[in-house]
Design a protein around this motif. Structure first.
Motif, PDB file in Angstrom:
ATOM      1  N   PRO A 127      42.237  92.906  54.857  1.00 38.35           N
ATOM      2  CA  PRO A 127      40.923  92.520  54.963  1.00 38.35           C
ATOM      3  C   PRO A 127      40.706  90.848  54.947  1.00 38.35           C
ATOM      4  N   LEU A 128      39.998  90.231  55.711  1.00 38.35           N
ATOM      5  CA  LEU A 128      40.084  88.833  56.161  1.00 38.35           C
ATOM      6  C   LEU A 128      39.206  88.115  54.895  1.00 38.35           C
ATOM      7  N   ALA A 129      38.100  88.678  54.693  1.00 40.05           N
ATOM      8  CA  ALA A 129      37.375  87.885  53.511  1.00 40.05           C
ATOM      9  C   ALA A 129      38.547  87.527  52.188  1.00 40.05           C
ATOM     10  N   TRP A 130      38.934  88.522  51.741  1.00 39.15           N
ATOM     11  CA  TRP A 130      39.987  88.586  50.391  1.00 39.15           C
ATOM     12  C   TRP A 130      41.083  87.738  50.772  1.00 39.15           C
ATOM     13  N   THR A 131      41.641  87.911  51.929  1.00 40.56           N
ATOM     14  CA  THR A 131      42.946  87.098  52.393  1.00 40.56           C
ATOM     15  C   THR A 131      42.448  85.675  52.243  1.00 40.56           C
ATOM     16  N   LEU A 132      41.405  85.323  52.720  1.00 32.23           N
ATOM     17  CA  LEU A 132      41.130  83.859  52.794  1.00 32.23           C
ATOM     18  C   LEU A 132      40.656  83.384  51.596  1.00 32.23           C
ATOM     19  N   ARG A 133      39.876  84.118  50.662  1.00 33.83           N
ATOM     20  CA  ARG A 133      39.646  83.667  49.265  1.00 33.83           C
ATOM     21  C   ARG A 133      40.924  83.484  48.337  1.00 33.83           C
ATOM     22  N   ARG A 134      41.862  84.283  48.497  1.00 40.48           N
ATOM     23  CA  ARG A 134      43.053  84.266  47.832  1.00 40.48           C
ATOM     24  C   ARG A 134      43.870  82.943  48.169  1.00 40.48           C
ATOM     25  N   TYR A 135      43.717  82.513  49.543  1.00 36.50           N
ATOM     26  CA  TYR A 135      44.288  81.238  50.111  1.00 36.50           C
ATOM     27  C   TYR A 135      43.560  80.205  49.474  1.00 36.50           C
ATOM     28  N   GLU A 136      42.354  80.102  49.618  1.00 37.17           N
ATOM     29  CA  GLU A 136      41.375  78.889  49.003  1.00 37.17           C
ATOM     30  C   GLU A 136      41.968  78.702  47.691  1.00 37.17           C
ATOM     31  N   ARG A 137      41.919  79.981  46.968  1.00 40.89           N
ATOM     32  CA  ARG A 137      42.333  79.561  45.191  1.00 40.89           C
ATOM     33  C   ARG A 137      43.625  79.010  44.924  1.00 40.89           C
ATOM     34  N   ASP A 138      44.656  79.444  46.043  1.00 42.98           N
ATOM     35  CA  ASP A 138      46.021  79.084  45.612  1.00 42.98           C
ATOM     36  C   ASP A 138      46.146  77.726  46.280  1.00 42.98           C
ATOM     37  N   LEU A 139      45.313  77.371  47.286  1.00 44.63           N
ATOM     38  CA  LEU A 139      45.382  75.866  47.804  1.00 44.63           C
ATOM     39  C   LEU A 139      44.949  75.123  46.730  1.00 44.63           C
ATOM     40  N   LEU A 140      43.746  75.499  46.182  1.00 43.97           N
ATOM     41  CA  LEU A 140      43.151  74.483  44.960  1.00 43.97           C
ATOM     42  C   LEU A 140      44.164  74.560  43.896  1.00 43.97           C
TER      43      LEU A 140
END
Length: 252
Positions: A127-140
């Motif tokens: 799922p794209l939304a969850w995939t990108l939220r996880r990356y945004e969290r990890d990037l921060l």
């Protein structure tokens, strides 16, 4: 400084002069690296050009002189994910966000791993939304500007039944129940924040709130100039399965 046999992911490549490319790579041990790839045109250089496409996993050699490194050689380590539609747009967003927030020359091994995992999730069709939220969290987190999403800004535990905005400096702040309905819709549920903290797929309805609060934090660190992907995505028509966490990022 010589860089030898360095694993990396290509974030961006653009033509430079007549036969060369300027390439941005997220590397395992040197962070984001800017590369000058000279003389990549011509039939004999097809393999090198193919290795320098965005999202490609490579191993490269370079010599660092000043801000940009001179590429000495690169080879593809696998076949880049073949993406289309929403997944391709999501990959563009992933790379642009990384380019804008990650400084050159800072080794960020945790971010390199997070990028590798996200790339695989895009390949696997998760799922794209969850995939990108996880990356945004990890990037921060990798940049040292993230939060413990299970704790309020004041230090107490996040209440799953409450609603929160996220202060870019302090973290989750509980929203008062007397705030307007529209204002509260811009926040995230405590339940969603706890799922983000635990890396557990959120329940239905919580992903949109996570998008709102993560966008606010990212926008604060990006400054007044937004992302091109936000502008591009804001004009896309709604489609079944499209990531709502991306579609509204062009503006409120």
């Amino acid at each position: 400084m010589r860089i030898s046999g360095e694993p990396g992911f290509v974030l961006h490549a653009r033509a430079w002069r007549e036969t060369s490319l300027l390439v941005e790579v997220l590397s395992a041990n040197h962070g984001r690296v800017g590369l000058v790839a000279r003389g990549v045109q011509g039939p004999k250089r097809h393999a090198l050009r193919a290795a320098l496409q965005p999202l490609q996993s490579i191993r490269f050699d370079a010599v660092q002189r000043g801000e940009l490194a001179q590429l000495r050689g690169a080879e593809a380590m696998d076949a880049a994910p073949r993406l289309s539609g929403d997944a391709m747009v999501s990959a563009f967003y992933l790379n642009e966000l990384t380019l804008r927030l990650v400084p050159r020359g800072d080794a960020l091994p945790e971010l390199f791993l997070a990028y590798a995992n996200t790339r695989q999730r895009l390949r696997d069709g998760e799922p794209l939304a969850w995939t990108l939220r996880r990356y945004e969290r990890d990037l921060l987190d990798a940049l040292g500007i993230g939060f413990d999403w299970s704790l309020e800004a004041g230090g107490g535990p996040v209440d799953p039944a409450a609603r929160y905005r996220v202060d870019p400096e302090a973290g989750p702040v509980r929203m008062l129940s007397d705030r307007g309905a529209q204002d509260r819709r811009q926040g995230a549920t405590g339940r969603g924040l706890l799922a983000l903290a635990a890396d557990e797929f959120p329940q239905a309805g919580d992903l949109a709130g996570l998008r709102h609060v993560l966008r606010a934090v990212l926008a604060a660190h990006l400054g007044p100039r937004g992302l091109k992907s936000w502008e591009m995505l804001s004009g896309l028509p709604g489609r079944a399965g499209f990531d709502p966490a991306l579609r509204d990022q062009g503006g409120d």
